[in-house]
Design a protein around this motif. Structure first.
Motif, PDB file in Angstrom:
ATOM      1  N   ASN A  89       0.307  -0.907  -0.051  1.00 53.81           N
ATOM      2  CA  ASN A  89       0.036  -0.287  -0.169  1.00 53.81           C
ATOM      3  C   ASN A  89       1.168   1.459   0.148  1.00 53.81           C
ATOM      4  N   LEU A  90       2.282   1.029   0.342  1.00 62.17           N
ATOM      5  CA  LEU A  90       2.703   2.153   0.545  1.00 62.17           C
ATOM      6  C   LEU A  90       3.913   2.073  -1.184  1.00 62.17           C
ATOM      7  N   SER A  91       3.296   3.101  -1.691  1.00 63.13           N
ATOM      8  CA  SER A  91       3.513   2.861  -3.360  1.00 63.13           C
ATOM      9  C   SER A  91       4.378   4.251  -3.360  1.00 63.13           C
ATOM     10  N   ASP A  92       4.116   4.980  -2.485  1.00 66.63           N
ATOM     11  CA  ASP A  92       5.066   6.700  -2.561  1.00 66.63           C
ATOM     12  C   ASP A  92       6.585   5.836  -1.935  1.00 66.63           C
ATOM     13  N   LEU A  93       6.561   4.965  -1.422  1.00 59.95           N
ATOM     14  CA  LEU A  93       8.116   5.213   0.243  1.00 59.95           C
ATOM     15  C   LEU A  93       9.251   4.922  -0.582  1.00 59.95           C
ATOM     16  N   ARG A  94       9.863   5.699  -0.241  1.00 59.99           N
ATOM     17  CA  ARG A  94      11.422   5.911  -0.638  1.00 59.99           C
ATOM     18  C   ARG A  94      12.036   5.869   0.202  1.00 59.99           C
ATOM     19  N   VAL A  95      12.224   5.233   1.393  1.00 58.23           N
ATOM     20  CA  VAL A  95      12.588   4.785   2.559  1.00 58.23           C
ATOM     21  C   VAL A  95      12.325   3.635   3.418  1.00 58.23           C
ATOM     22  N   LEU A  96      12.787   2.711   3.953  1.00 59.57           N
ATOM     23  CA  LEU A  96      11.821   1.989   4.736  1.00 59.57           C
ATOM     24  C   LEU A  96      12.799   1.787   5.908  1.00 59.57           C
ATOM     25  N   ASP A  97      13.091   1.762   7.501  1.00 61.15           N
ATOM     26  CA  ASP A  97      14.094   1.562   7.883  1.00 61.15           C
ATOM     27  C   ASP A  97      13.471   0.418   9.258  1.00 61.15           C
ATOM     28  N   LEU A  98      13.514  -0.978   9.147  1.00 57.45           N
ATOM     29  CA  LEU A  98      13.323  -1.754  10.057  1.00 57.45           C
ATOM     30  C   LEU A  98      14.619  -2.249  10.607  1.00 57.45           C
ATOM     31  N   SER A  99      15.459  -1.773  11.183  1.00 53.86           N
ATOM     32  CA  SER A  99      16.659  -2.066  11.215  1.00 53.86           C
ATOM     33  C   SER A  99      16.908  -2.108  12.612  1.00 53.86           C
ATOM     34  N   TYR A 100      17.468  -3.287  13.775  1.00 53.70           N
ATOM     35  CA  TYR A 100      17.050  -3.596  15.726  1.00 53.70           C
ATOM     36  C   TYR A 100      16.169  -3.629  15.553  1.00 53.70           C
ATOM     37  N   CYS A 101      14.821  -3.711  14.636  1.00 57.32           N
ATOM     38  CA  CYS A 101      13.108  -3.857  15.698  1.00 57.32           C
ATOM     39  C   CYS A 101      12.826  -5.736  15.216  1.00 57.32           C
ATOM     40  N   ASN A 102      12.751  -5.950  16.044  1.00 61.29           N
ATOM     41  CA  ASN A 102      12.463  -7.347  16.341  1.00 61.29           C
ATOM     42  C   ASN A 102      11.333  -7.483  15.620  1.00 61.29           C
ATOM     43  N   LEU A 103      11.481  -8.077  14.284  1.00 60.77           N
ATOM     44  CA  LEU A 103      10.440  -8.749  13.016  1.00 60.77           C
ATOM     45  C   LEU A 103       9.760 -10.440  13.404  1.00 60.77           C
ATOM     46  N   MET A 104      10.406 -10.321  14.675  1.00 65.26           N
ATOM     47  CA  MET A 104       9.601 -12.514  15.144  1.00 65.26           C
ATOM     48  C   MET A 104       9.975 -13.102  13.928  1.00 65.26           C
ATOM     49  N   GLU A 105      11.125 -13.422  13.732  1.00 69.47           N
ATOM     50  CA  GLU A 105      11.404 -14.153  12.663  1.00 69.47           C
ATOM     51  C   GLU A 105      10.138 -14.576  11.629  1.00 69.47           C
ATOM     52  N   SER A 106      10.172 -13.387  11.078  1.00 66.76           N
ATOM     53  CA  SER A 106       8.795 -13.546  10.032  1.00 66.76           C
ATOM     54  C   SER A 106       9.578 -13.683   8.664  1.00 66.76           C
ATOM     55  N   CYS A 107       9.225 -13.751   7.843  1.00 65.14           N
ATOM     56  CA  CYS A 107       9.914 -13.712   6.187  1.00 65.14           C
ATOM     57  C   CYS A 107       9.870 -12.099   6.221  1.00 65.14           C
ATOM     58  N   ILE A 108      10.056 -11.947   4.706  1.00 62.41           N
ATOM     59  CA  ILE A 108      10.639 -10.410   3.957  1.00 62.41           C
ATOM     60  C   ILE A 108       9.102 -10.882   3.404  1.00 62.41           C
ATOM     61  N   PRO A 109       8.127 -10.254   2.719  1.00 64.05           N
ATOM     62  CA  PRO A 109       6.996 -10.627   1.787  1.00 64.05           C
ATOM     63  C   PRO A 109       7.396  -9.746   0.523  1.00 64.05           C
ATOM     64  N   SER A 110       7.099 -11.265  -0.489  1.00 67.91           N
ATOM     65  CA  SER A 110       6.946 -10.748  -1.405  1.00 67.91           C
ATOM     66  C   SER A 110       6.743  -9.251  -1.944  1.00 67.91           C
ATOM     67  N   GLU A 111       5.939  -9.129  -1.611  1.00 73.31           N
ATOM     68  CA  GLU A 111       5.085  -7.516  -1.684  1.00 73.31           C
ATOM     69  C   GLU A 111       5.462  -6.340  -1.363  1.00 73.31           C
TER      70      GLU A 111
END
Length: 141
Positions: A89-111
């Protein structure tokens, strides 16, 4: 949910009340709470919250803020969640930084590969698991 900012940061909330703000920087605030719903203004183009002391689950509303161009929540080690398929949904997104967050061993979605404007993608040290999507090679980061 009611939230209280430290007195030294009350100006942040006062700015949000106007609903005219396009950018919000809560970096280094030591919130020690989840991201307040009042901060999730759908017209924001930038939400910077590096080391903001965010705790708890990343709210699902975050991934519905279609105007976002910058989302930086790195170094919030006590936050948790997953990168949902709605990241597309974030089609205008230029920067995404989630480093050092706990993403609970989830996968990167292909989306995530649908983010055609992405210039910077930081997902290191965030407890991801699984394979990198095959479509990752379509990104032009």
């Amino acid at each position: 949910m009611l939230f209280k900012l430290p007195e030294t940061h009350q100006h942040v909330y006062a700015t949000l009340i106007s609903k005219n703000s396009k950018k919000l920087d809560i970096s280094n605030l030591d919130l020690n709470q989840p991201i307040p719903k009042a901060f999730l203004n759908p017209t924001l183009t930038a939400l910077e919250g590096f080391n903001a002391g965010v705790v708890g689950q990343l709210p699902p509303e975050l991934w519905m803020m279609e105007s976002l161009q910058l989302l930086s929540l790195g170094a919030n080690c006590d936050s948790y969640g997953v990168i949902p398929t709605t990241v597309a949904n974030l089609s205008d997104l230029r920067v995404l930084d989630l480093s050092y967050c706990n993403l609970m061993e989830s996968c990167i979605p292909s989306e995530i590969c649908n983010l055609r404007n992405i210039c910077q993608l930081s997902l290191h040290d965030c407890n991801l698991a699984g394979a990198i999507p095959d479509s990752f090679n379509l990104l032009t980061v």
